[in-house]
Design an enzyme around this catalytic site. Structure first.
Site, PDB file in Angstrom:
ATOM      1  N   GLU A  53       9.964  -5.080   6.024  1.00 14.38           N
ATOM      2  CA  GLU A  53       9.031  -5.399   4.934  1.00 14.38           C
ATOM      3  C   GLU A  53       9.081  -4.291   3.876  1.00 14.38           C
ATOM      4  OE1 GLU A  53       7.510  -7.247   2.989  1.00 14.38           O
ATOM      5  OE2 GLU A  53       5.790  -8.046   4.087  1.00 14.38           O
ATOM      6  N   ASP A  54       8.745  -4.646   2.645  1.00 10.66           N
ATOM      7  CA  ASP A  54       8.742  -3.633   1.589  1.00 10.66           C
ATOM      8  C   ASP A  54       7.504  -2.748   1.650  1.00 10.66           C
ATOM      9  OD1 ASP A  54       7.036  -5.702   0.833  1.00 10.66           O
ATOM     10  OD2 ASP A  54       7.767  -5.851  -1.224  1.00 10.66           O
ATOM     11  N   ARG A  99      12.049  -4.713 -10.282  1.00  9.35           N
ATOM     12  CA  ARG A  99      12.681  -4.617  -8.954  1.00  9.35           C
ATOM     13  C   ARG A  99      13.975  -3.810  -8.988  1.00  9.35           C
ATOM     14  NH1 ARG A  99      10.046  -8.286  -5.616  1.00  9.35           N
ATOM     15  NH2 ARG A  99       9.373 -10.235  -6.558  1.00  9.35           N
ATOM     16  N   PHE A 124      -0.909   0.982  -7.288  1.00 10.62           N
ATOM     17  CA  PHE A 124       0.102  -0.079  -7.405  1.00 10.62           C
ATOM     18  C   PHE A 124       1.433   0.524  -7.820  1.00 10.62           C
ATOM     19  CE2 PHE A 124       2.358  -3.488  -9.582  1.00 10.62           C
ATOM     20  CZ  PHE A 124       2.282  -4.484  -8.614  1.00 10.62           C
ATOM     21  N   ASP A 139       0.050  -3.377   2.747  1.00  9.09           N
ATOM     22  CA  ASP A 139      -1.119  -2.990   1.964  1.00  9.09           C
ATOM     23  C   ASP A 139      -2.354  -3.237   2.835  1.00  9.09           C
ATOM     24  OD1 ASP A 139      -1.969  -2.471  -0.997  1.00  9.09           O
ATOM     25  OD2 ASP A 139      -3.020  -4.312  -0.557  1.00  9.09           O
TER      26      ASP A 139
HETATM   27  P1  5GP Z   1      -0.881  -7.225   2.236  1.00  8.57           P
HETATM   28  O1  5GP Z   1      -0.955  -8.581   2.830  1.00  8.57           O
HETATM   29  O2  5GP Z   1      -0.449  -6.155   3.233  1.00  8.57           O
HETATM   30  O3  5GP Z   1      -2.160  -6.849   1.546  1.00  8.57           O
HETATM   31  O4  5GP Z   1       0.178  -7.275   1.077  1.00  8.57           O
HETATM   32  C1  5GP Z   1       1.521  -7.203   1.310  1.00  8.57           C
HETATM   33  C2  5GP Z   1       2.301  -7.652   0.108  1.00  8.57           C
HETATM   34  O5  5GP Z   1       1.612  -7.352  -1.115  1.00  8.57           O
HETATM   35  C3  5GP Z   1       3.625  -6.922   0.019  1.00  8.57           C
HETATM   36  O6  5GP Z   1       4.633  -7.587   0.725  1.00  8.57           O
HETATM   37  C4  5GP Z   1       3.873  -6.896  -1.473  1.00  8.57           C
HETATM   38  O7  5GP Z   1       4.537  -8.088  -1.853  1.00  8.57           O
HETATM   39  C5  5GP Z   1       2.514  -6.877  -2.083  1.00  8.57           C
HETATM   40  N1  5GP Z   1       2.090  -5.527  -2.480  1.00  8.57           N
HETATM   41  C6  5GP Z   1       1.143  -4.746  -1.901  1.00  8.57           C
HETATM   42  N2  5GP Z   1       1.000  -3.588  -2.546  1.00  8.57           N
HETATM   43  C7  5GP Z   1       1.881  -3.607  -3.567  1.00  8.57           C
HETATM   44  C8  5GP Z   1       2.220  -2.664  -4.609  1.00  8.57           C
HETATM   45  O8  5GP Z   1       1.693  -1.542  -4.739  1.00  8.57           O
HETATM   46  N3  5GP Z   1       3.204  -3.052  -5.462  1.00  8.57           N
HETATM   47  C9  5GP Z   1       3.845  -4.259  -5.383  1.00  8.57           C
HETATM   48  N4  5GP Z   1       4.788  -4.512  -6.278  1.00  8.57           N
HETATM   49  N5  5GP Z   1       3.545  -5.168  -4.428  1.00  8.57           N
HETATM   50  C10 5GP Z   1       2.579  -4.839  -3.530  1.00  8.57           C
END
Ligand code: 5GP
Length: 178
Positions: A102-103, A168, A155, A106
Protein backbone atom coordinates in the site's frame (compact mmCIF):
# COMPACT_ATOMS: atom_id res chain seq x y z
CA UNK A 1 12.53 21.74 -7.29
CA UNK A 2 11.71 22.41 -3.63
CA UNK A 3 8.23 23.83 -4.08
CA UNK A 4 5.56 22.72 -6.52
CA UNK A 5 2.06 23.92 -7.29
CA UNK A 6 -0.72 21.47 -8.07
CA UNK A 7 -4.01 23.12 -8.91
CA UNK A 8 -4.87 25.40 -5.95
CA UNK A 9 -2.24 24.03 -3.55
CA UNK A 10 1.43 24.61 -2.83
CA UNK A 11 3.65 21.76 -1.69
CA UNK A 12 7.21 21.70 -0.40
CA UNK A 13 9.61 18.78 -0.64
CA UNK A 14 9.65 16.73 2.57
CA UNK A 15 11.26 13.36 1.76
CA UNK A 16 13.92 13.20 -0.94
CA UNK A 17 14.20 10.38 -3.45
CA UNK A 18 17.46 9.09 -1.94
CA UNK A 19 15.94 8.70 1.51
CA UNK A 20 12.83 7.00 0.09
CA UNK A 21 15.00 4.52 -1.84
CA UNK A 22 17.06 3.72 1.25
CA UNK A 23 13.95 2.85 3.28
CA UNK A 24 12.35 0.90 0.41
CA UNK A 25 15.48 -1.27 0.18
CA UNK A 26 15.38 -1.84 3.94
CA UNK A 27 11.75 -3.00 3.71
CA UNK A 28 12.61 -5.30 0.77
CA UNK A 29 15.40 -6.85 2.82
CA UNK A 30 13.06 -7.42 5.76
CA UNK A 31 10.60 -9.20 3.45
CA UNK A 32 13.45 -11.26 1.95
CA UNK A 33 14.51 -12.27 5.45
CA UNK A 34 11.05 -13.00 6.88
CA UNK A 35 9.26 -14.62 3.95
CA UNK A 36 11.99 -16.77 2.40
CA UNK A 37 10.58 -20.13 1.31
CA UNK A 38 6.98 -18.86 1.35
CA UNK A 39 6.67 -17.75 -2.29
CA UNK A 40 4.67 -14.69 -1.26
CA UNK A 41 2.04 -13.09 -3.46
CA UNK A 42 2.51 -9.33 -3.34
CA UNK A 43 -0.79 -7.56 -3.82
CA UNK A 44 -0.22 -3.98 -4.87
CA UNK A 45 -3.02 -1.50 -4.20
CA UNK A 46 -3.40 0.80 -7.21
CA UNK A 47 -3.09 3.61 -8.08
CA UNK A 48 -0.96 5.14 -5.37
CA UNK A 49 1.45 2.29 -4.75
CA UNK A 50 2.66 1.74 -8.30
CA UNK A 51 6.03 3.45 -7.79
CA UNK A 52 6.65 1.92 -4.37
CA UNK A 53 5.70 -1.50 -5.74
CA UNK A 54 8.08 -1.20 -8.70
CA UNK A 55 11.03 -0.10 -6.55
CA UNK A 56 10.27 -2.64 -3.82
CA UNK A 57 10.05 -5.52 -6.29
CA UNK A 58 13.46 -4.69 -7.76
CA UNK A 59 14.96 -5.53 -4.37
CA UNK A 60 12.92 -8.63 -3.52
CA UNK A 61 15.31 -11.48 -4.15
CA UNK A 62 13.15 -14.40 -2.98
CA UNK A 63 10.70 -16.12 -5.37
CA UNK A 64 7.47 -14.11 -5.37
CA UNK A 65 4.45 -13.21 -7.49
CA UNK A 66 2.84 -9.83 -8.00
CA UNK A 67 -0.76 -8.87 -8.63
CA UNK A 68 -2.79 -5.67 -8.45
CA UNK A 69 -6.06 -4.53 -6.92
CA UNK A 70 -7.63 -1.15 -7.26
CA UNK A 71 -9.63 0.67 -4.60
CA UNK A 72 -10.85 4.23 -4.33
CA UNK A 73 -11.31 5.98 -0.99
CA UNK A 74 -10.05 9.49 -1.32
CA UNK A 75 -11.39 12.65 -2.88
CA UNK A 76 -9.56 15.94 -2.37
CA UNK A 77 -7.58 16.11 0.86
CA UNK A 78 -9.67 14.23 3.40
CA UNK A 79 -10.44 10.53 3.65
CA UNK A 80 -14.07 9.53 3.19
CA UNK A 81 -13.50 6.25 4.98
CA UNK A 82 -15.37 4.33 2.30
CA UNK A 83 -13.77 2.18 -0.38
CA UNK A 84 -14.96 0.69 -3.63
CA UNK A 85 -13.20 -2.16 -5.25
CA UNK A 86 -12.67 -1.42 -8.90
CA UNK A 87 -10.33 -4.18 -9.96
CA UNK A 88 -10.81 -7.37 -7.97
CA UNK A 89 -8.49 -10.13 -6.95
CA UNK A 90 -8.06 -12.60 -9.79
CA UNK A 91 -5.59 -14.94 -8.11
CA UNK A 92 -6.56 -17.85 -5.93
CA UNK A 93 -5.04 -16.75 -2.62
CA UNK A 94 -6.18 -19.79 -0.61
CA UNK A 95 -3.22 -21.12 1.34
CA UNK A 96 -0.93 -18.33 0.11
CA UNK A 97 1.29 -15.91 1.97
CA UNK A 98 -0.03 -12.52 0.86
CA UNK A 99 1.74 -9.19 1.28
CA UNK A 100 -0.49 -6.16 0.72
CA UNK A 101 1.61 -3.36 -0.77
CA UNK A 102 0.00 0.00 0.00
CA UNK A 103 1.12 3.59 -0.53
CA UNK A 104 -0.15 5.12 2.69
CA UNK A 105 -2.15 4.13 5.75
CA UNK A 106 -4.04 7.09 7.15
CA UNK A 107 -7.07 6.15 9.27
CA UNK A 108 -6.49 2.49 8.40
CA UNK A 109 -10.11 1.98 7.35
CA UNK A 110 -9.17 1.14 3.76
CA UNK A 111 -6.67 -1.45 4.96
CA UNK A 112 -9.17 -2.90 7.40
CA UNK A 113 -11.72 -3.37 4.61
CA UNK A 114 -9.12 -4.94 2.36
CA UNK A 115 -8.05 -7.35 5.12
CA UNK A 116 -11.68 -8.35 5.65
CA UNK A 117 -12.19 -8.95 1.92
CA UNK A 118 -9.01 -10.97 1.56
CA UNK A 119 -9.64 -12.89 4.78
CA UNK A 120 -12.74 -14.54 3.30
CA UNK A 121 -10.53 -16.13 0.63
CA UNK A 122 -8.65 -18.27 3.14
CA UNK A 123 -5.06 -17.11 2.68
CA UNK A 124 -2.43 -18.77 4.88
CA UNK A 125 -1.27 -15.39 6.19
CA UNK A 126 -1.54 -11.72 5.29
CA UNK A 127 1.23 -9.19 5.87
CA UNK A 128 1.08 -5.46 5.29
CA UNK A 129 3.79 -3.35 3.65
CA UNK A 130 3.11 0.38 3.50
CA UNK A 131 5.36 3.06 2.12
CA UNK A 132 3.95 5.60 4.56
CA UNK A 133 1.98 5.50 7.79
CA UNK A 134 0.42 8.42 9.67
CA UNK A 135 0.47 6.86 13.17
CA UNK A 136 -1.47 9.72 14.79
CA UNK A 137 -4.40 9.27 12.37
CA UNK A 138 -4.81 5.51 12.79
CA UNK A 139 -8.32 4.67 13.97
CA UNK A 140 -8.10 0.89 13.88
CA UNK A 141 -5.71 -1.64 15.31
CA UNK A 142 -3.50 -2.84 12.47
CA UNK A 143 -0.29 -4.84 12.51
CA UNK A 144 1.68 -3.02 9.80
CA UNK A 145 4.86 -5.07 9.81
CA UNK A 146 6.68 -3.38 6.97
CA UNK A 147 6.74 0.43 7.05
CA UNK A 148 9.15 2.48 4.99
CA UNK A 149 8.43 5.75 6.81
CA UNK A 150 6.13 7.18 9.48
CA UNK A 151 4.97 10.72 8.72
CA UNK A 152 2.96 13.49 10.44
CA UNK A 153 -0.70 14.12 9.66
CA UNK A 154 -0.18 16.49 6.72
CA UNK A 155 -1.38 15.75 3.19
CA UNK A 156 1.41 14.64 0.87
CA UNK A 157 1.89 13.99 -2.83
CA UNK A 158 4.58 12.54 -5.08
CA UNK A 159 6.22 9.15 -5.53
CA UNK A 160 2.93 7.70 -6.76
CA UNK A 161 0.56 9.69 -4.55
CA UNK A 162 -1.71 12.32 -6.05
CA UNK A 163 -3.71 15.43 -5.39
CA UNK A 164 -6.81 15.23 -7.57
CA UNK A 165 -5.03 12.98 -10.04
CA UNK A 166 -1.85 15.05 -10.33
CA UNK A 167 1.58 14.83 -8.72
CA UNK A 168 2.13 11.07 -8.93
CA UNK A 169 5.13 11.52 -11.21
CA UNK A 170 7.53 13.21 -8.77
CA UNK A 171 10.37 11.04 -7.42
CA UNK A 172 10.35 12.98 -4.11
CA UNK A 173 7.51 13.33 -1.59
CA UNK A 174 5.99 16.78 -1.01
CA UNK A 175 3.90 18.13 1.88
CA UNK A 176 1.10 20.64 1.47
CA UNK A 177 1.95 24.13 2.78
CA UNK A 178 -0.91 26.26 1.50
P1 5GP B 1 -7.34 5.45 5.03
O1 5GP B 1 -8.46 4.54 4.70
O2 5GP B 1 -6.17 4.75 5.71
O3 5GP B 1 -7.81 6.64 5.81
O4 5GP B 1 -6.82 6.06 3.68
C1 5GP B 1 -5.98 5.38 2.84
C2 5GP B 1 -5.94 6.01 1.48
O5 5GP B 1 -6.15 7.43 1.54
C3 5GP B 1 -4.59 5.83 0.83
O6 5GP B 1 -4.51 4.63 0.11
C4 5GP B 1 -4.49 7.05 -0.05
O7 5GP B 1 -5.09 6.77 -1.30
C5 5GP B 1 -5.29 8.09 0.66
N1 5GP B 1 -4.45 9.02 1.44
C6 5GP B 1 -4.34 9.10 2.79
N2 5GP B 1 -3.50 10.08 3.15
C7 5GP B 1 -3.06 10.64 2.01
C8 5GP B 1 -2.14 11.72 1.73
O8 5GP B 1 -1.54 12.38 2.60
N3 5GP B 1 -1.92 11.99 0.41
C9 5GP B 1 -2.53 11.31 -0.61
N4 5GP B 1 -2.23 11.67 -1.85
N5 5GP B 1 -3.40 10.30 -0.38
C10 5GP B 1 -3.65 9.97 0.91
Amino acid sequence: MNTIQIKDKLFTVSIKEQEIQKEVIRVANEINRDLAGKNPLLLSVLNGSFMFTADLLKHITIPCEISFVKLASYQGVSSTGTIKEVIGINEDIAGRTVVIVEDIVDTGLTMQRLLETLGTRRPQEIHIASLLVKPDKLKVDLNIEYVAMNIPNDFIVGYGLDYDGFGRNYPDIYTVID
